[in-house]
Enzyme design. Structure first.
Site, PDB file in Angstrom:
ATOM      1  N   ASP A  65       0.834  -1.186   0.118  1.00 22.83           N
ATOM      2  CA  ASP A  65      -0.060  -0.228   0.127  1.00 22.83           C
ATOM      3  C   ASP A  65       1.181   1.365  -0.308  1.00 22.83           C
ATOM      4  O   ASP A  65       1.060   1.871   0.687  1.00 22.83           O
ATOM      5  CB  ASP A  65      -0.770  -0.251   1.088  1.00 22.83           C
ATOM      6  CG  ASP A  65      -1.708   1.440   0.889  1.00 22.83           C
ATOM      7  OD1 ASP A  65      -1.745   2.186   0.428  1.00 22.83           O
ATOM      8  OD2 ASP A  65      -2.737   1.502   2.143  1.00 22.83           O
TER       9      ASP A  65
ATOM     10  N   HIS B  76       0.325   8.423   3.956  1.00 19.23           N
ATOM     11  CA  HIS B  76       0.890   7.506   4.816  1.00 19.23           C
ATOM     12  C   HIS B  76       2.414   7.458   4.946  1.00 19.23           C
ATOM     13  O   HIS B  76       3.397   6.906   6.215  1.00 19.23           O
ATOM     14  CB  HIS B  76       0.402   5.907   4.546  1.00 19.23           C
ATOM     15  CG  HIS B  76      -1.137   6.104   4.529  1.00 19.23           C
ATOM     16  ND1 HIS B  76      -1.737   6.025   5.660  1.00 19.23           N
ATOM     17  CD2 HIS B  76      -1.502   4.560   3.856  1.00 19.23           C
ATOM     18  CE1 HIS B  76      -3.027   5.464   5.160  1.00 19.23           C
ATOM     19  NE2 HIS B  76      -2.686   5.207   4.022  1.00 19.23           N
TER      20      HIS B  76
ATOM     21  N   ILE C   8      -0.647   9.403   8.139  1.00 16.75           N
ATOM     22  CA  ILE C   8      -0.942   8.872   9.388  1.00 16.75           C
ATOM     23  C   ILE C   8      -0.821   7.036   8.660  1.00 16.75           C
ATOM     24  O   ILE C   8      -0.677   6.878   8.087  1.00 16.75           O
ATOM     25  CB  ILE C   8      -2.824   9.009   9.267  1.00 16.75           C
ATOM     26  CG1 ILE C   8      -3.601   8.400   7.763  1.00 16.75           C
ATOM     27  CG2 ILE C   8      -3.567   9.951   9.556  1.00 16.75           C
ATOM     28  CD1 ILE C   8      -5.017   8.900   7.761  1.00 16.75           C
TER      29      ILE C   8
ATOM     30  N   GLY D 145      -5.298   1.804   7.918  1.00 20.76           N
ATOM     31  CA  GLY D 145      -6.351   1.522   8.841  1.00 20.76           C
ATOM     32  C   GLY D 145      -6.142  -0.289   9.204  1.00 20.76           C
ATOM     33  O   GLY D 145      -5.811  -0.177   9.915  1.00 20.76           O
TER      34      GLY D 145
END
Length: 285
Positions: free
Chosen positions: A188, A193, A208, A211
């Site tokens: 990913d 991120h 961040i 998830g």
């Protein structure tokens, strides 16, 4: 509008071949925080190839390709700005234990498009099978800000009742400062991120955590705490991503035993237990 619901739902499924090796599994496990303490026998089953057990949540990155969210944005009828996209939820059903290495086929399609008024939600389903039959099915909910309002079906409510009573177990897990940088090596590469400028454009103060990294950390915590480290007991895991996690924070994971499953909530300790995962159920056999 950028999302053509009819076209997205009518599009032919896409099938690709995927494969993975023990090295991919080891990298994923490290990416969700396995290996601390490094010599702990309970951790070596995730970090040493001669003892390797595969956490079911590895399914969300198996094959090293883009996660369901990114794949969904490339489907016919979908043309949106990545900075307006969030991962709304994830549902995984495991049909049998994941092998440490395999070659399989992954078939993906959009199975629902919901109109939330101020946003649209796409549901991207991926079904994976190898020569011995089905391995897993996962649904990724893709939340696209500013793309609702065309009068479509609103879909199911995102509200979930809080678990009643005191949790059976509570654990805390620290997210390393470089956790997102390590986790993204499993496939990913969303700049949200890693790139501060992109994160700011998306409305966040800094990059961040994925998830699905929080999701994997949570599955591992349940397996280690309530299942005695037996990864084969997990049959499913459904969750909603209720808030963000910043690398360096601490996750407080609360678990309630229920008939056929474990109900879980996850909060960010440093932000007064701000909700991170809600509606989380880890089904077991």
């Amino acid at each position: 509008m950028p999302i053509d619901a009819a076209q997205a739902l009518a599009a032919e499924p896409r099938t690709v071949e995927i494969s993975w090796t023990p090295r991919d599994v080891l990298l994923y496990h490290l990416g969700i925080g396995a290996g601390l303490p490094a010599t702990d026998p309970a951790e070596l089953r995730y970090t040493l190839e001669t003892r390797l057990h595969v956490l079911p949540s590895f399914a969300t990155v198996a094959g090293g390709g883009s996660p369901g969210v990114i794949r969904g944005l490339s489907m016919p009828g979908v043309d949106v700005d990545l900075a307006r996209v969030l991962h709304g939820g994830q549902s995984l059903t495991v049909h049998r234990p994941l092998p440490v290495a395999a070659t399989a086929t992954a078939t993906s399609r959009i199975v629902a498009v919901h109109d939330k008024g101020t946003a649209a939600v796409l549901v991207m389903r991926t079904e994976v099978a190898d020569g011995d039959g089905p391995l897993w099915t996962d649904d990724a909910e893709i939340f696209v800000q500013g793309e609702g309002g065309w009068g479509g079906d609103r879909g199911p409510s995102a509200r979930h009742a809080e678990p009643a009573g005191e949790p059976d177990r509570t654990v805390e897990r620290t997210v390393r400062e470089d956790q997102a940088l390590l986790y993204r090596l499993s496939g990913d590469g969303n700049p949200l991120h890693a790139d501060p400028e992109f994160a700011e454009r998306a409305g966040f103060e800094r990059p961040i955590l994925h998830g699905l990294c929080t999701y994997g950390m949570t599955v591992k915590a349940v397996v280690d705490t309530l299942f005695g480290g037996d990864v084969t007991r997990v049959r499913s895991c459904t969750t909603r991503f209720a808030g963000v996690v910043y690398p360096g924070e601490t996750l407080r994971i609360r678990m309630w035993r229920r008939e056929g499953g474990v109900q879980v909530t996850v909060g960010a300790v440093e932000r007064d237990d701000a909700p991170v995962l809600t509606g989380t159920i880890v089904g077991h056999g």
